[in-house]
Design an enzyme around this catalytic site. Sequence first.
Site, mmCIF file in Angstrom:
data_model
loop_
_atom_site.group_PDB
_atom_site.id
_atom_site.type_symbol
_atom_site.label_atom_id
_atom_site.label_comp_id
_atom_site.label_asym_id
_atom_site.label_seq_id
_atom_site.Cartn_x
_atom_site.Cartn_y
_atom_site.Cartn_z
ATOM 1 C CE LYS A 172 -1.834 2.459 3.331
ATOM 2 N NZ LYS A 172 -2.361 3.052 4.571
ATOM 3 C CG ASP B 205 -7.404 3.338 1.409
ATOM 4 O OD1 ASP B 205 -8.105 2.877 0.972
ATOM 5 O OD2 ASP B 205 -7.606 4.579 1.962
#
Length: 285
Positions: free
Chosen positions: A183, A202
């Site tokens: 991420k 996310d």
Amino acid sequence: MARGLSPRLPAKSGRQDRVRGRGRAASASPKKDGLRLPGKGKAKPKAVKAVSAKPAKLKGYDPLAPERIKGILRRLDQLYPTATCALHHRTAWELLVATILSAQTTDANVNRVTPGLFEKYPRVEDFAALTPEQLEPDVRPTGFFRNKSKSVVGAAKKIVSDFGGQVPDDMDKILTLPGVARKTANVVLGTWFGKAEGVVVDTHVQRIARRWELTKNENPQKIEQDLMKIIPRERWILFSHQVIHHGRNLCVARKPRCVDCPIEPLCHAQDKTWTTVEVHKGAKG
Ligand code: SF4
């Protein structure tokens, strides 16, 4: 199921015109791609009439059909044409630090902390010279400060020792930094370097991808793989930012604002709060 969480059908009376006192018929019957953005324009009373009380069943429905994906992307473009990362930063290093600090907290909270942090320690070398314990008081307001301090100082030391003080712009290399998983890597590579190496997954992207039936997975890495298969690569960076904005503005975790959402006709989420289409079991964040 708690009141307000079960999908509601539009009433024939058009009473949802007055949802939360806003006095308009939000997304009662959005025309195909003729979108009305939240808070803009006046609804036509006629639009409410056009909605049937019973949502039509969809024959041969394929959530991954290219036309559906294109419809979602078009609506995202109209809603969030210039979406970008909300974390304030001036360099790749500052973005990396801000992204590490953003875990389990809001971007606004991180943005309150980072100006003072980078004034105190302007260069990556300044962070590399610290111990995690020395950094802890500065990042404490972002929560999980012990782990975050360890990650930031560890990343700084490795960037200085192995990468000449520069944040690497390569997925394999950036993943070697302490505290950096896909991420964070995707945020830095996409936002700073403009490299579409993956899709940022996310908490917002995770929830919305499931609501939109773009994935059945719960694991962020598997969700990313699913999204990479169906979203065109040239859209990966913007798509992530747009979905994150959507997750903050309308498609929030609890009580999403479906009545205001232009994507509503394409969304069959089980946890919708209002709907003009049938909802699908299992399509939830
Ligand atoms: S759950 Fe509601 S707010 Fe989220 S995308 Fe679907 S219709 Fe929009």
